[in-house]
Design an enzyme around this catalytic site. Structure first.
Site, mmCIF file in Angstrom:
data_model
loop_
_atom_site.group_PDB
_atom_site.id
_atom_site.type_symbol
_atom_site.label_atom_id
_atom_site.label_comp_id
_atom_site.label_asym_id
_atom_site.label_seq_id
_atom_site.Cartn_x
_atom_site.Cartn_y
_atom_site.Cartn_z
ATOM 1 C CB CYS A 1 -0.903 0.029 1.217
ATOM 2 S SG CYS A 1 -2.282 -1.095 1.088
ATOM 3 C CB ILE A 2 3.655 2.548 1.588
ATOM 4 C CG1 ILE A 2 3.967 1.251 2.308
ATOM 5 C CG2 ILE A 2 2.706 3.388 2.400
ATOM 6 C CD1 ILE A 2 4.620 1.401 3.653
#
Lengths: 104, 159
Positions: A103-104
């Site tokens: 997600c990052i």
């Protein structure tokens, strides 16, 4: 679901999002064709980034925007300039490797 | 519908400075950019601390009034507990390759996330623009912020 796709005279396996599922089928011609499909015209700098993420993939290093920024190959701003729309997704698609799950 | 319900732009309002809220905001903004979605953050009230040069490295998670901490409220209020919980959480986040606040702000800026400070909150806390991070795109009123968010496919989120 895996589908077959014809590209520059080769047949490749892709998933429903268009990511290749078998890296051994990849070559630079296919990479070039995938780039064109994603509206990217490849330059030596693009290839440098693609080679970097393929190496990371082969070494089982999970990819993230932060890692790209620290790669020494490209900074984050330039990465977004090279692959303007969803850079990590587009670059991994061209590189013939799975979409990163981070997600990052 | 011409936009097919697609999300084109995320306008995120950050009103809190507890670490878990700040990270939620940053991850959502960065995640939007990674998907090719535009993102802007409006820092208001305590959210301003996340872009305040002297405060952004000292944000804490909330141990009091946070039922998900599973710790008695009175214990959460003891000296040092908040700092301990914060340092434990930071260690866990580093394992997940989550950048510290300052680095995260630099990443957001380099990724094209626009960052705005709320004028009213700045006046209220007596902050000057030079107190805030250099990556800041400007100081806006609420009206300006809404104008920034105009267009089809914009979504607003209040944290």
């Amino acid at each position: 679901m895996i589908m077959l796709k014809e590209l520059v005279g080769n047949t490749i396996d892709v998933n429903e999002e268009g990511f290749m599922t078998d890296f051994t089928q990849w070559n630079t011609q296919i990479g070039e064709a995938l780039a064109t499909e994603n509206e990217i015209s490849m330059t030596p700098k693009h290839w440098e980034v693609i080679t970097y993420i393929q190496t990371e993939y082969k070494n089982n290093v999970p990819l993230s925007i932060r890692k790209i920024g620290k790669s020494g190959v490209v900074d984050i701003k330039e990465f977004y300039t090279l692959f303007p729309n969803a850079p990590l997704k587009t670059a991994t698609k061209i590189a013939g490797i799975p979409k990163p799950v981070s997600c990052i | 519908m011409e936009d097919q319900g697609q999300i084109k732009k995320m306008m995120i309002i950050l009103s809190k400075a507890t670490l878990e809220n700040v990270y939620a905001c940053f991850v959502l903004a960065n995640g939007a950019r990674m998907e090719g979605i535009q993102a802007e953050i409006f820092f208001t009230f305590f959210g301003l601390e996340a872009i305040h040069q002297k405060k952004l490295e000292h944000l804490h998670i909330a141990t009091v009034g946070n039922p998900a901490m599973h710790m008695p409220t009175m214990l959460g209020g003891l000296p040092g507990i908040e700092a301990l919980a914060t340092s434990m959480m930071k260690k866990e986040m580093e394992k997940l390759d989550m950048p510290p606040v300052r680095e995260f702000l630099e990443i957001l800026s380099a990724s094209g996330v626009k960052m705005w400070a709320c004028k009213l909150a700045m006046d209220m806390f007596h902050y000057k623009e030079e107190d805030l991070i250099p990556e800041l795109d400007g100081v806006l009123t609420v009206g300006d912020f809404y104008k920034q968010g105009s267009g089809v496919g914009t979504h607003m989120l209040f944290i």
